[in-house]
Design a protein around this motif. Structure first.
Motif, short mmCIF file in Angstrom:
data_model
loop_
_atom_site.label_atom_id
_atom_site.label_comp_id
_atom_site.label_asym_id
_atom_site.label_seq_id
_atom_site.Cartn_x
_atom_site.Cartn_y
_atom_site.Cartn_z
N SER A 1 0.88 7.66 -12.53
CA SER A 1 0.94 6.24 -12.16
C SER A 1 2.22 5.81 -11.48
O SER A 1 2.38 4.63 -11.18
N TYR B 1 1.97 2.43 -9.40
CA TYR B 1 0.74 2.28 -8.63
C TYR B 1 -0.43 1.95 -9.55
O TYR B 1 -0.48 2.43 -10.69
N ASP B 2 -1.37 1.15 -9.03
CA ASP B 2 -2.58 0.86 -9.80
C ASP B 2 -3.64 1.91 -9.49
O ASP B 2 -3.40 2.85 -8.72
N SER B 3 -4.81 1.75 -10.05
CA SER B 3 -5.88 2.75 -9.90
C SER B 3 -6.42 2.84 -8.47
O SER B 3 -7.08 3.81 -8.13
N THR B 4 -6.13 1.84 -7.63
CA THR B 4 -6.58 1.88 -6.24
C THR B 4 -5.53 2.46 -5.31
O THR B 4 -5.76 2.57 -4.11
N GLY B 5 -4.37 2.82 -5.84
CA GLY B 5 -3.31 3.40 -5.02
C GLY B 5 -2.34 2.40 -4.43
O GLY B 5 -1.48 2.77 -3.64
N ASN B 6 -2.44 1.14 -4.84
CA ASN B 6 -1.48 0.14 -4.36
C ASN B 6 -0.25 0.11 -5.25
O ASN B 6 -0.37 0.13 -6.48
N THR C 1 2.39 -1.62 -7.25
CA THR C 1 2.36 -2.94 -7.90
C THR C 1 3.73 -3.43 -8.35
O THR C 1 3.88 -4.60 -8.68
N ASN D 1 0.84 -1.20 0.00
CA ASN D 1 0.00 0.00 0.00
C ASN D 1 0.87 1.25 0.00
O ASN D 1 2.05 1.21 0.34
N TYR D 2 0.28 2.36 -0.42
CA TYR D 2 1.02 3.61 -0.58
C TYR D 2 1.66 4.04 0.75
O TYR D 2 2.81 4.50 0.77
#
Length: 102
Positions: free
Chosen positions: A71, A87-92, A94, A54-55
């Protein structure tokens, strides 16, 4: 402080190191106004993370980046090279790439 998930005794097999992704900031990256550097110890930690992260875990451990895009966060390393954390669209987070890995 957020906790990292790390692999124990082996490198993670899910997303993570992605040498095909560009690591240098693109034209849309904006200066974040902070130091945003990574040293050798940071790169070692990065290589042993389980992904995704996670961020908050990323920013707590590595600090804020030198530059950001929509991104990715970009951290400078020695020799005018870069590390990009994607980062993906949910903020994780990757995965990551290193500029001399391309």
């Amino acid at each position: 402080m957020a906790q990292f998930r790390t692999s124990r005794g082996h490198r993670p097999t899910n997303v993570g190191f992605a040498p095909s992704l560009p690591a240098s900031p693109d034209a849309n990256a904006e200066d974040y106004g902070l130091d945003g550097t990574m040293g050798a110890a940071d790169l070692l930690v990065l290589s042993y993370l389980n992904w995704p992260q996670n961020y908050t875990s990323i920013s707590d451990r590595f600090g804020f980046p030198a530059q950001r895009s929509e991104s990715a966060d970009y951290y400078s390393i020695s020799g005018h090279q870069w590390v990009a954390i994607y980062y993906d669209s949910t903020g994780n987070a990757t995965g990551y790439s290193i500029s001399d890995s391309q």
